[in-house]
Design a protein around this motif. Sequence first.
Motif, PDB file in Angstrom:
ATOM      1  N   SER A   1      29.184  38.649  31.478  1.00 29.84           N
ATOM      2  CA  SER A   1      29.370  40.347  30.463  1.00 29.84           C
ATOM      3  C   SER A   1      29.118  40.180  29.422  1.00 29.84           C
ATOM      4  CB  SER A   1      31.217  40.609  31.082  1.00 29.84           C
ATOM      5  OG  SER A   1      31.641  41.609  30.290  1.00 29.84           O
TER       6      SER A   1
ATOM      7  N   LYS B   1      41.398  36.080  34.354  1.00 27.01           N
ATOM      8  CA  LYS B   1      41.499  37.720  33.591  1.00 27.01           C
ATOM      9  C   LYS B   1      42.096  38.286  34.390  1.00 27.01           C
ATOM     10  CE  LYS B   1      36.393  36.638  32.825  1.00 27.01           C
ATOM     11  NZ  LYS B   1      34.912  36.892  33.796  1.00 27.01           N
ATOM     12  N   PRO B   2      42.264  39.321  34.089  1.00 26.39           N
ATOM     13  CA  PRO B   2      42.097  39.595  32.471  1.00 26.39           C
ATOM     14  C   PRO B   2      43.361  38.789  31.164  1.00 26.39           C
ATOM     15  CG  PRO B   2      43.770  41.635  33.155  1.00 26.39           C
ATOM     16  CD  PRO B   2      43.381  40.809  34.186  1.00 26.39           C
TER      17      PRO B   2
ATOM     18  N   MET C   1      32.365  41.146  27.671  1.00 27.29           N
ATOM     19  CA  MET C   1      33.749  39.334  27.659  1.00 27.29           C
ATOM     20  C   MET C   1      33.677  38.941  26.523  1.00 27.29           C
ATOM     21  SD  MET C   1      36.611  38.767  29.343  1.00 27.29           S
ATOM     22  CE  MET C   1      36.901  39.427  30.993  1.00 27.29           C
TER      23      MET C   1
ATOM     24  N   LYS D   1      36.088  44.775  36.782  1.00 27.37           N
ATOM     25  CA  LYS D   1      37.596  44.655  36.671  1.00 27.37           C
ATOM     26  C   LYS D   1      37.960  43.439  35.759  1.00 27.37           C
ATOM     27  CE  LYS D   1      40.349  42.131  39.638  1.00 27.37           C
ATOM     28  NZ  LYS D   1      41.014  41.412  40.783  1.00 27.37           N
ATOM     29  N   GLY D   2      37.060  42.283  35.500  1.00 20.98           N
ATOM     30  CA  GLY D   2      37.570  41.496  34.178  1.00 20.98           C
ATOM     31  C   GLY D   2      38.038  42.250  32.895  1.00 20.98           C
ATOM     32  N   VAL D   3      36.480  43.001  32.476  1.00 15.50           N
ATOM     33  CA  VAL D   3      36.471  44.129  30.930  1.00 15.50           C
ATOM     34  C   VAL D   3      37.571  44.303  31.429  1.00 15.50           C
ATOM     35  CG1 VAL D   3      34.063  43.001  30.741  1.00 15.50           C
ATOM     36  CG2 VAL D   3      34.852  45.102  31.651  1.00 15.50           C
TER      37      VAL D   3
ATOM     38  N   HIS E   1      33.590  42.813  40.123  1.00  8.91           N
ATOM     39  CA  HIS E   1      34.538  41.610  39.467  1.00  8.91           C
ATOM     40  C   HIS E   1      34.353  41.975  37.897  1.00  8.91           C
ATOM     41  CE1 HIS E   1      35.799  37.802  39.849  1.00  8.91           C
ATOM     42  NE2 HIS E   1      35.083  37.451  38.358  1.00  8.91           N
ATOM     43  N   THR E   2      32.721  42.265  37.499  1.00  7.86           N
ATOM     44  CA  THR E   2      32.625  41.635  36.366  1.00  7.86           C
ATOM     45  C   THR E   2      33.581  42.874  35.117  1.00  7.86           C
ATOM     46  OG1 THR E   2      30.373  41.470  36.427  1.00  7.86           O
ATOM     47  CG2 THR E   2      30.823  42.076  33.731  1.00  7.86           C
TER      48      THR E   2
ATOM     49  N   THR F   1      38.698  35.469  37.759  1.00  2.00           N
ATOM     50  CA  THR F   1      39.530  36.362  37.868  1.00  2.00           C
ATOM     51  C   THR F   1      40.489  35.235  39.059  1.00  2.00           C
ATOM     52  OG1 THR F   1      37.650  37.584  39.362  1.00  2.00           O
ATOM     53  CG2 THR F   1      38.874  38.838  37.224  1.00  2.00           C
TER      54      THR F   1
END
Lengths: 151, 796
Positions: free
Chosen positions: A10, A109-110, A13, B55-57, B52-53, A88
């Motif tokens: 990402s 994460k987060p 990120m 959610k992370g960001v 998933h991505t 995660t």
Amino acid sequence: MTRILVVEDSSAMRSYVRAVLEDSTDLADPIEVVDAASGFDAMRLLPRGAYDLVITDINMPDINGLELIKFVRGSEHHRDIAVLIISTQASERDRARGLALGADLFLAKPFTPEALLAAVAASLAARSGHTQHDSGGGGHERGAPNGEERR
Amino acid sequence: MAENLDRAREEFFSEAQEIIEGLGRDLLALDESQRSGRVDPDLINDIFRAVHTLKGVAGIFGANRMSALSHELENLLDNLRLGRAELSPSVLVVLFRSVELYGRILQVEKEGRDNPIPEFDDLLRQLAASTRGGPSPSSPGQYELDPSLLAVLTEYEEHRLRTNIAQGLTLYRLRVQFQLATIDNALDELKVTAKPYGEIITYLPTGAGADAESIELDILMASRSPIADLSSALSPSGVEIEEIPRRVAPETTPRPSTPPAPSPAEIHHAPPTTSASGGMSALASSPPQDPSPIKVEPPKAEIGTIKSVAQTVRVDIHKLDRLMNIVGELAIVCTSLGRIVEDLRATRADRELASNLHRLQRMFDRQLDSMQQGILEVRMVPLGQVFDRLARVVRQISREADKMVNLVITGSETEVDKLIVEELSDPLMHMMRNAIDHGIERREERQAVGKPAVGTIALNAYQKGNHVVIEIQDDGRGIATERLIEAAIRRGIVTADEARLVSKREILNFVFLPGVTTKAEVSSLSGRGVGMDVVKTNISKLGGVIDLQSESGIGTKVTITLPITLAIISALIVRIADRLFAIPLANVQEAIVLDEMTVRVIDGREVVTLRGSTLQLCYLARLFGLNPSMRMPNVSPSGGVSRALDAPNPRGGYGGPGGYNAPGGYGAGGGYGSSGGIGAMPQSPGRDMVRKEARTVFDSRRQNQSMRISLARQYIVVTAVGSQRLGLVVDTLIGEQDVVIKALGASLKDVRGFAGATELGDQRLALVLDTPALIEEMHAGADRARPAADPRGAHG
């Protein structure tokens, strides 16, 4: 100078991690951050970087984070690089596997900027302890085979 | 710190947007595959990974609702991909709704608002309910998998491995070496080649490699094909293939302990030819511990080998706006330079110097045009971006409304300015909802009138000159004009008597008036408080036009015509009294000399007859309260007019009595992308035509001199938006110019009638007329009572 490779698919990120690390005044050493968007990217960059720390995600296409950790730990040149997993919390098993493969720390994460900085410092400290211990026992020294790699 | 984090936040928005769009496409593919009964596990995993991505960001950037939604969705998808839940149509509905919700949440986050999103909690509950999946069907322990192999598999990869084994597929190890520099392409090729033969579980770097530039991979693949087939397919790519023998734990034998052979095709061939057998352990555990000497070479100096992986960059559109502004400023410099050159040539000072300068200035001008063109191209994105989203909405709505709809999309590669695409999404979405909710009939109803059970909505886009046309056509029941009339009478828009006189077209246009609907009840789908009036306003804001055709029982067609870009427009510069104004050429049909003798007053409105039809006039000087005595003499040899007239007139055979025709002229001739298009200011055929126009007008002026000499002549600029026309009366036609529109400041932005201001060079400013607004206002009959904005404020 602490060199850090951030492996994360990402881009937001990556930008976030970079922003937190580069702007931090808490860490002792100045930090240089290099981005990798995939496991392959990381492998391309690893031999050229003389990195102190790899921060990696687990769930990535093609080469997942676990495979990258295994690669790093199995590699003569890179095995002493500190490894921090950022992923995660959800899959407990992936986390356990990452640590079993030799990652130094797992950060769910987060996370807040403070948590990231603390985790980075802790991973680096864990590794340098390792190295001292290893070299004390006559083991490998970090980057010993080609010292010029760590400029 | 803040600045870096802000950038990261921007990155978050654009990445989230991209992911959500990608999710939509993947869901459509999933929907297709679910119907055909062949769900690709990779697809579910891609969707899972996307969520998933997100959610992370989302968590990182404090987008809590997005994070909560992702969390629930992740659970559901995890169950789906791990085989703990089944992909049913109802699950698909939830997934589609989730993607919609993502879009809305992202919008709210971007605008920094904290608005409640009503369906959020509801959907979250549904997700939580559908998440309760059963236990994994393939309970671990049935197969003895090498622990060192399992160690590097993610949970999902392990699941796929087990599933494939349970289904009796054979595992193969493909060993291959790639050049690091070209690995992405090489790997993609390999994937494509391998795909028909089975599923790739994972890629393991072996840690070995011929040198620092290449990498050796073990690829774990499950396949039903015999090794010979795989070999003939993959060996050309330099892949070494080895079969991994199955080892079934002795006590549990859900399958025969020998390789299962339900079909002849699965009969295992001779044991692997490669000597390095030894089962999974060989695959997974050998490389890192492999004592075979790896050639250790100190890395060569870092010579340009760290290549960027992606060939594209993401750019904030505001940066492009800034670039465009700079180009605008440069264009002004260029124009001024041109004037100096002209003056220099007039003085006959130094001919050589002058012509050198002239040449340079021309070159500058041309390069500037290319630059402008280039920036415009960068801003262009295919309409497919919106169409993809629409396709999703159509599926979702048709499911909810229980109607069968086939969406046929053509022209999704048509490109439009990014800003326009963004703004289009809501109006198009609304019209889609309308088409399904109000247009397409229920299945039984359709069959009763002999229509195919499945309704069709055609979404078509194409470029037409400097415009893009988007058509939405459905084969539904059409718009009930009687109901529209009733609604219009109820709302007091027309009286019952007037209603008898209005044309069908006018009736259909009632749809665009606030509060008019043909539906008695408000549906949960279309009745979200946005009406066609809002759609029309949004389209008008983009400089676009919306038109409606409908036949009862046959269907409805909505046609939207939009400019290709908002950043720069071609405008006709006119003078009214001592002020300059720019009229967007997109709205200009022709310009003719005003003959006061022919002006008649009908219903209190001043009109002329132009080629058989009535044209309402609007005296801009009067409207804006400008003093006519300030009117400039028309034929001043020193003004911009004369310069426009001096322009070469390379084209003969100019048609029409003192008028040029926009469709032919600007449509085909000045076509965007051809012969320089928008950017080619001096060479633009459109501009030549205006010059010619000015000349023609002046020619006719000379011819008519005997009739009206004393008063300076005025001109009618015939403007049109859709089917509505208005003749703007101006004092002087100056010429065509491409202008960069600058928004009026905050204090003036509510003033109606002006789209902005522009600088023409020479420190001259012009207000850009908002033609659609003017036309609308004039036709609403507010001609005389307009609280005129004073355009003088913007001058000086």
